[in-house]
Design a protein around this motif. Structure first.
Motif, mmCIF file in Angstrom:
data_model
loop_
_atom_site.group_PDB
_atom_site.id
_atom_site.type_symbol
_atom_site.label_atom_id
_atom_site.label_comp_id
_atom_site.label_asym_id
_atom_site.label_seq_id
_atom_site.Cartn_x
_atom_site.Cartn_y
_atom_site.Cartn_z
ATOM 1 N N UNK A 140 13.054 -53.608 -25.858
ATOM 2 C CA UNK A 140 13.750 -55.308 -25.638
ATOM 3 C C UNK A 140 14.497 -54.910 -24.152
ATOM 4 N N UNK A 141 15.147 -54.239 -23.955
ATOM 5 C CA UNK A 141 16.372 -54.152 -22.613
ATOM 6 C C UNK A 141 15.526 -53.742 -21.222
ATOM 7 N N UNK A 142 14.154 -53.124 -21.351
ATOM 8 C CA UNK A 142 13.695 -53.060 -20.613
ATOM 9 C C UNK A 142 12.897 -54.206 -19.887
ATOM 10 N N UNK A 143 12.726 -54.992 -21.047
ATOM 11 C CA UNK A 143 11.533 -56.348 -20.946
ATOM 12 C C UNK A 143 12.086 -57.594 -20.733
ATOM 13 N N UNK A 144 13.981 -57.835 -20.396
ATOM 14 C CA UNK A 144 14.257 -58.767 -19.713
ATOM 15 C C UNK A 144 14.558 -58.990 -18.261
ATOM 16 N N UNK A 145 14.444 -60.304 -18.308
ATOM 17 C CA UNK A 145 14.153 -60.311 -16.691
ATOM 18 C C UNK A 145 15.457 -59.950 -15.614
ATOM 19 N N UNK A 146 15.354 -58.919 -14.820
ATOM 20 C CA UNK A 146 16.415 -58.577 -13.597
ATOM 21 C C UNK A 146 16.490 -59.152 -13.262
ATOM 22 N N UNK A 147 15.783 -60.918 -13.019
ATOM 23 C CA UNK A 147 16.665 -61.795 -11.889
ATOM 24 C C UNK A 147 17.683 -62.974 -12.434
ATOM 25 N N UNK A 148 17.894 -62.214 -14.374
ATOM 26 C CA UNK A 148 19.122 -62.559 -14.078
ATOM 27 C C UNK A 148 19.827 -61.892 -14.325
ATOM 28 N N UNK A 149 19.809 -60.653 -14.466
ATOM 29 C CA UNK A 149 21.564 -59.631 -13.919
ATOM 30 C C UNK A 149 21.833 -60.236 -12.950
ATOM 31 N N UNK A 150 21.402 -61.520 -11.808
ATOM 32 C CA UNK A 150 22.323 -61.574 -10.973
ATOM 33 C C UNK A 150 23.589 -62.335 -10.984
ATOM 34 N N UNK A 151 23.411 -63.132 -12.703
ATOM 35 C CA UNK A 151 24.036 -64.126 -13.081
ATOM 36 C C UNK A 151 25.049 -63.542 -14.508
ATOM 37 N N UNK A 152 25.634 -62.846 -14.044
ATOM 38 C CA UNK A 152 25.696 -61.657 -15.281
ATOM 39 C C UNK A 152 27.361 -61.985 -15.344
ATOM 40 N N UNK A 153 27.718 -61.083 -13.295
ATOM 41 C CA UNK A 153 29.081 -61.435 -13.503
ATOM 42 C C UNK A 153 29.634 -61.906 -12.656
ATOM 43 N N UNK A 154 29.063 -63.200 -11.920
ATOM 44 C CA UNK A 154 29.579 -64.467 -12.071
ATOM 45 C C UNK A 154 30.054 -65.487 -13.007
ATOM 46 N N UNK A 155 29.081 -65.778 -14.147
ATOM 47 C CA UNK A 155 29.264 -66.536 -15.349
ATOM 48 C C UNK A 155 29.799 -66.259 -16.089
#
Length: 318
Positions: free
Chosen positions: A118-133
């Protein structure tokens, strides 16, 4: 994509739920599989749409808010302020079932493997929003912002990312500027200094990025009115309602005389509130109002003198 192409795509999507798109097919009938969220043609078996959302709102009738939430089929609404917009899978990290009983070794190993995939399948495109949000939520708490402003801020930040405005720029400054732009767009009285202090960044950096967003995202926020800040300042220095109302009347009269044009709105609000305090014998100093507004004593004093000098006998009392 031009307008004509967009219209054709919309027309094609509407036809999906009316007939099969295959020329050699006998046109249906269409079958909806609610378990997997697919719409398929019963004649040829082609899948016309997938990942459809069940639109039924309630499993049964609800009489209280808790029942309404628990009986919804589609779950919580999508949120732009979530990195994955609330669509990702969440697997409980605890190795126990619903009754609290510990799982067996084989089942624990299976769930461990599922979590890994599940961790591997999650889109890497969303990782860039984690810290700002995460920072967006922290600033929301400090400034007391509503949910609509948070969503607007996330929308502006996502547009900035799509325009590739984040390259070589601080994510902290960019999300802080998006918050200020959202406040301006929704006419929520928060100054650049308020946002800069909450995010612990330099005000001049916010000003620079704000101009960048205005140009590239074509934002058209309205200018703040001095009256927007009166309620906030009145609560901060704890003055009576009569004083607050009189300060608003002072600003409305000053606006008719053209005294507020081109002036710092919170500076004008501070001067009008101090004038109203003097009229109503409120024991509030210029320093207290200046501190609450985030401006200097000189600003309050200068604007106060201009109001008294130009308005003169037209100052509203009572």
């Amino acid at each position: 994509m031009d307008n004509k192409t967009g219209e054709l795509l919309e027309e094609e999507e509407e036809n999906i739920f009316e007939k099969c798109t295959q020329d050699i097919c006998s046109k249906g009938p269409l079958v909806t599989d609610i378990e997997v969220g697919e719409v398929m043609c019963q004649s040829c078996g082609i899948v016309l749409a997938d990942k459809t959302i069940e639109t039924s709102n309630l499993e049964n009738r609800a009489f209280i808010k808790e029942d309404f939430i628990s009986n919804t089929r589609v779950g919580p609404k999508l949120k732009l302020s979530f990195a994955d917009m609330g669509l990702s899978t969440v697997i409980n990290p605890s190795n126990s079932d619903s009754s609290g009983k510990r799982l067996s070794g084989k089942i624990r190993a299976d769930f461990s493997r599922l979590r890994k995939w599940d961790r591997h399948a999650k889109s890497k495109a969303n990782h860039k929003f984690n810290e700002p949000f995460v920072l967006l939520d922290a600033i929301r708490s400090k400034l007391g912002l509503s949910e609509s402003i948070v969503e607007k801020s996330a929308h502006i930040y996502r547009k900035a990312v799509s325009q590739k405005l984040t390259k070589g720029r601080s994510k902290t400054v960019l999300i802080s500027t998006a918050i200020y732009a959202a406040c301006r767009s929704t006419n929520t009285p928060r100054t650049l200094k308020d946002v800069a202090d909450a995010a612990n960044v330099e005000k001049k950096n916010l000003q620079k990025i704000y101009r960048l967003l205005i140009i590239n995202l074509e934002l058209t926020p309205d200018a703040y009115e001095p009256t927007d800040f009166i309620t906030r300042l009145s609560s901060s220095v704890n003055v009576h309602e009569k004083t607050r109302r009189n300060a608003i009347r002072v600003l409305l009269k000053a606006k008719k005389l053209g005294l507020t044009a081109g002036k710092n709105p919170i500076g004008m609000a501070s001067a009008a509130l101090y004038l109203s305090c003097a009229i109503n014998n409120e024991k509030v100093t210029q320093a207290q109002i200046a501190e609450a507004a985030g401006v200097t004593n000189v600003t309050v004093r200068t604007q106060y003198k201009n109001l008294v000098k130009i308005m003169g006998n037209e100052i509203p009392y009572g």
